[in-house]
Design an enzyme around this catalytic site. Structure first.
Site, short mmCIF file in Angstrom:
data_model
loop_
_atom_site.label_atom_id
_atom_site.label_comp_id
_atom_site.label_asym_id
_atom_site.label_seq_id
_atom_site.Cartn_x
_atom_site.Cartn_y
_atom_site.Cartn_z
N GLU A 1 0.37 9.42 0.07
CA GLU A 1 0.85 8.79 -1.17
C GLU A 1 0.46 7.33 -1.08
O GLU A 1 1.05 6.57 -0.31
CB GLU A 1 2.37 8.97 -1.31
CG GLU A 1 2.87 8.65 -2.70
CD GLU A 1 3.32 7.20 -2.86
OE1 GLU A 1 2.48 6.38 -3.29
OE2 GLU A 1 4.47 6.91 -2.55
N ASN B 1 9.09 -0.55 1.46
CA ASN B 1 9.72 -0.82 0.16
C ASN B 1 10.97 0.03 -0.12
O ASN B 1 11.91 -0.44 -0.76
CB ASN B 1 8.71 -0.70 -0.99
CG ASN B 1 8.05 0.65 -1.07
OD1 ASN B 1 7.90 1.36 -0.07
ND2 ASN B 1 7.63 1.03 -2.26
N GLY C 1 1.50 4.48 1.79
CA GLY C 1 1.03 3.13 2.06
C GLY C 1 -0.21 2.79 1.27
O GLY C 1 -0.45 3.34 0.19
N ALA D 1 7.24 0.76 9.08
CA ALA D 1 6.64 -0.57 8.89
C ALA D 1 7.29 -1.55 9.85
O ALA D 1 8.50 -1.49 10.11
CB ALA D 1 6.82 -1.02 7.45
N SER D 2 6.49 -2.48 10.36
CA SER D 2 7.01 -3.43 11.35
C SER D 2 8.17 -4.24 10.82
O SER D 2 9.09 -4.60 11.57
CB SER D 2 5.88 -4.37 11.79
OG SER D 2 4.87 -3.66 12.48
N CYS E 1 5.99 2.08 -6.10
CA CYS E 1 4.70 2.70 -6.42
C CYS E 1 4.69 3.34 -7.80
O CYS E 1 3.68 3.32 -8.50
CB CYS E 1 4.35 3.75 -5.38
SG CYS E 1 4.17 3.10 -3.70
#
Length: 459
Positions: free
Chosen positions: A228, A131, A206, A156-157, A262
Site C-alpha cells: 500500500e 502516520n 509506505g 517506522a523509526s 493516504c
C-alpha cells in the site's frame, strides 16, 4: 541507535537499541517456535486472544494514545479514536473471522469432490509507517493471529515507542512468546529478514521507493507481498451534491492527521457550475482551522510528524508555485508563539496547478488542498485519473447515473459515494497502479497469507 522526537516541541524522547544480527536471529527463532505451536492451536483459542487484545487496548487507550501523540503529533482525540478502532478490528476478526475460514467444497465433473482448506504458512514481516502507528499494524496483525501465522513488525523509526507498546499489549493479553514481535531495526535489515526461510511473506505500507525495494526482495525469494504505497486521491464534487456536506468533508479530508493520510482526498475536483460557491465555503473553512497543541481538545490540527516532513511539504508548495500554481493562503511554517519549536504548518489551498507538471501527479502529505475545475463528468474523470496512483477516491453526487460512471471509470481500488473515504475492518482495503497491489482487511486480508490447500476425494 534509533531515536524518537516529539514533533510538537522538537525535543528528543528516547533512544532504542538497534537489534544486532544475533538479536534478529533470536527473534526469528522465537517466531518460528511460536508458529510451530500456534498453527496447531484451535480457532476458539485464537479468537479468545483477539477478544483479549481488544479489551487490553481499550483498558490502555489513554496510555497508547498519549504515546502516539507524543511521537508523531496527531491530536490526542484522534489518537484515542485510533486505539479504539484497533479494538474494533480485533473483535471483528474474533467474531466474524472463523466463518471466513470454512472449507470450500466443489463437485468434480468426473465424480468426487475437491475441498479447499485455509491453512497458515508462517511468519509475516510487516514494514509499517508512522502516520497511523497502531491501526496500520493491526490491519495485518489481527488477521495474522486468526490465520495461525505469527507477526514481525519493522515499524517506522519515529514511532518506536508505539511499536514497543504494541508488543507489550500482546504480552499483557497473554499471547504466547514470539507470536508478535516489534523489531527495532532500520530499513537496511529488511532484505536479510525477507531472505530468511522462516519468513514467508511481507506487507508494506509506505513510499513507492520502499515498496519497490521490498517487492524486489520478495520477488527474488518468491515470497508474496502486499503493498500500500499511498496516493493522491481525487475528491470530486458535482452540481447535485449537498454542497455544505461536501465542503465539511473536504476540509476534514485535508486536516485529518494534519493531512497525513493516504486515503483522504488531496485533489479537490469541482464541477465548474458550483466551483465558485465551493471555493468560497471551502477556503473560509480551511482558514478557520486551528493549529496548535495536540493535547488540547480545541485543536483541529497538530504538527506534522517531523521537521523533515514539513520541509518536504514546503518544498512541494514552492515547486507547484514555480510551475505556475497559486497559493491562495496558508502553507506556511508556523514557528512563533505557541507553535515555537514544533513542526507546525498552516492549512492551505493551491489552485491553477499545471496539469502537465510534476506536482499535479505528486502526493502532498500535509494539510494542503489542490483544487481543480472540471467542465463536465468526463473532464472530472480524466482529472481524477491523471496521476500514477490509484488508491482511493470520493465522489459527491446525488445522480445515480453519475455515481455508476465514477465507480466504473475512476482508476482506484476504492470509491466512496457522498462521504470521505475511510478504512474499516469489514471492507477490503488497497489500491492499483503505483498505489500497490493486494488487499488488507475483510476476508481478503485474512486469506492473503494463507495456503488454500485443495484436497481431492473420490465418491
Amino acid at each position: 541507535m534509533i531515536s524518537t522526537h516529539n514533533p510538537a516541541t522538537g525535543q528528543k524522547l528516547a533512544d532504542y537499541e538497534e537489534l544486532t544480527k544475533d538479536g534478529i536471529e533470536d527473534a526469528l527463532v522465537r517466531a518460528d517456535t511460536a508458529y510451530r505451536s500456534w498453527r496447531e492451536t484451535g480457532l476458539d483459542e485464537r479468537c479468545a486472544l483477539l477478544e483479549k487484545l481488544a479489551e487490553t487496548y481499550e483498558a490502555n487507550a489513554d496510555r497508547l494514545a498519549r504515546m502516539c501523540t507524543k511521537e508523531m503529533g496527531k491530536t490526542l482525540s484522534s489518537a484515542t479514536a485510533e486505539v479504539h478502532k484497533c479494538a474494533t478490528a480485533f473483535r471483528h476478526f474474533a467474531q466474524e473471522g472463523p466463518a471466513m475460514l470454512d472449507d470450500i467444497t466443489w463437485q468434480l465433473g468426473g465424480g468426487g469432490t475437491a475441498t479447499g482448506r485455509w491453512l497458515p504458512q508462517g511468519a509475516v514481516l510487516a514494514v509499517m509507517p508512522w502516520n497511523f502507528p497502531y491501526w496500520q499494524a493491526v490491519r495485518f496483525l489481527a488477521p495474522t493471529i486468526l490465520a495461525g501465522n505469527v507477526g514481525l513488525l519493522k515499524h517506522a523509526s519515529s514511532v518506536q515507542g508505539c511499536g514497543a507498546l504494541m508488543e507489550e499489549m500482546m504480552v499483557e493479553a497473554g499471547a504466547p512468546d514470539g507470536l508478535f514481535q516489534n523489531l527495532p531495526i532500520k530499513s537496511d535489515a529488511v532484505a536479510d529478514i525477507l531472505a530468511d526461510r522462516r519468513v514467508v511473506a511481507a506487507t508494506l505500507t509506505g513510499s513507492e521507493g520502499a515498496g519497490r525495494a521490498v517487492a524486489e526482495q520478495a520477488g527474488k525469494h518468491l515470497k508474496k507481498v502486499v503493498l500500500e504505497l499511498g496516493g493522491s486521491d481525487p475528491f470530486i464534487v458535482m452540481p447535485s451534491a449537498d454542497l455544505d456536506d461536501a465542503v465539511e468533508q473536504a476540509v476534514q479530508a485535508r486536516i485529518q492527521n494534519t493531512g497525513q493520510s493516504c486515503i483522504c482526498g488531496k485533489r479537490m475536483i469541482v464541477h465548474t457550475d458550483i466551483y465558485d460557491s465551493f471555493m468560497a465555503k471551502f477556503t473560509g473553512a480551511m482558514q478557520a482551522v486551528t493549529t496548535g497543541d495536540p493535547y488540547d481538545d480545541a485543536t483541529d490540527m497538530g504538527p506534522l510528524s517531523s521537521f523533515e516532513q514539513r520541509e518536504t511539504v514546503l518544498d512541494q508548495i514552492a515547486k507547484a508555485q514555480d510551475e505556475g500554481a497559486k497559493l491562495e493562503f496558508g502553507g506556511e511554517a508556523l514557528d512563533a508563539g505557541a507553535h515555537a519549536g514544533g513542526a507546525y504548518i498552516s492549512a492551505g489551498v493551491l489552485t491553477g496547478i499545471d496539469l502537465d507538471g510534476p506536482m499535479a501527479k505528486e502526493e502532498i502529505f500535509g494539510p494542503i488542498a489542490m483544487v481543480f475545475r472540471a467542465e463536465d463528468i468526463d473532464h472530472a474523470i480524466a482529472l481524477a485519473n491523471n496521476i500514477p496512483f490509484g488508491l482511493g477516491s470520493a465522489v459527491f453526487t446525488q445522480d445515480e447515473v453519475e455515481q455508476e460512471r465514477f465507480i466504473r471509470d475512476i482508476e482506484a481500488g476504492m470509491t466512496a459515494i457522498n462521504q470521505m473515504l475511510s478504512s474499516s475492518a469489514e471492507a477490503p482495503f488497497g489500491g492499483i497502479k503505483n498505489s500497490g497491489h493486494g488487499r488488507e482487511l475483510a476476508q481478503f486480508g485474512l486469506h492473503t497469507f494463507m495456503n488454500l490447500k485443495t484436497v481431492m476425494r473420490l465418491g
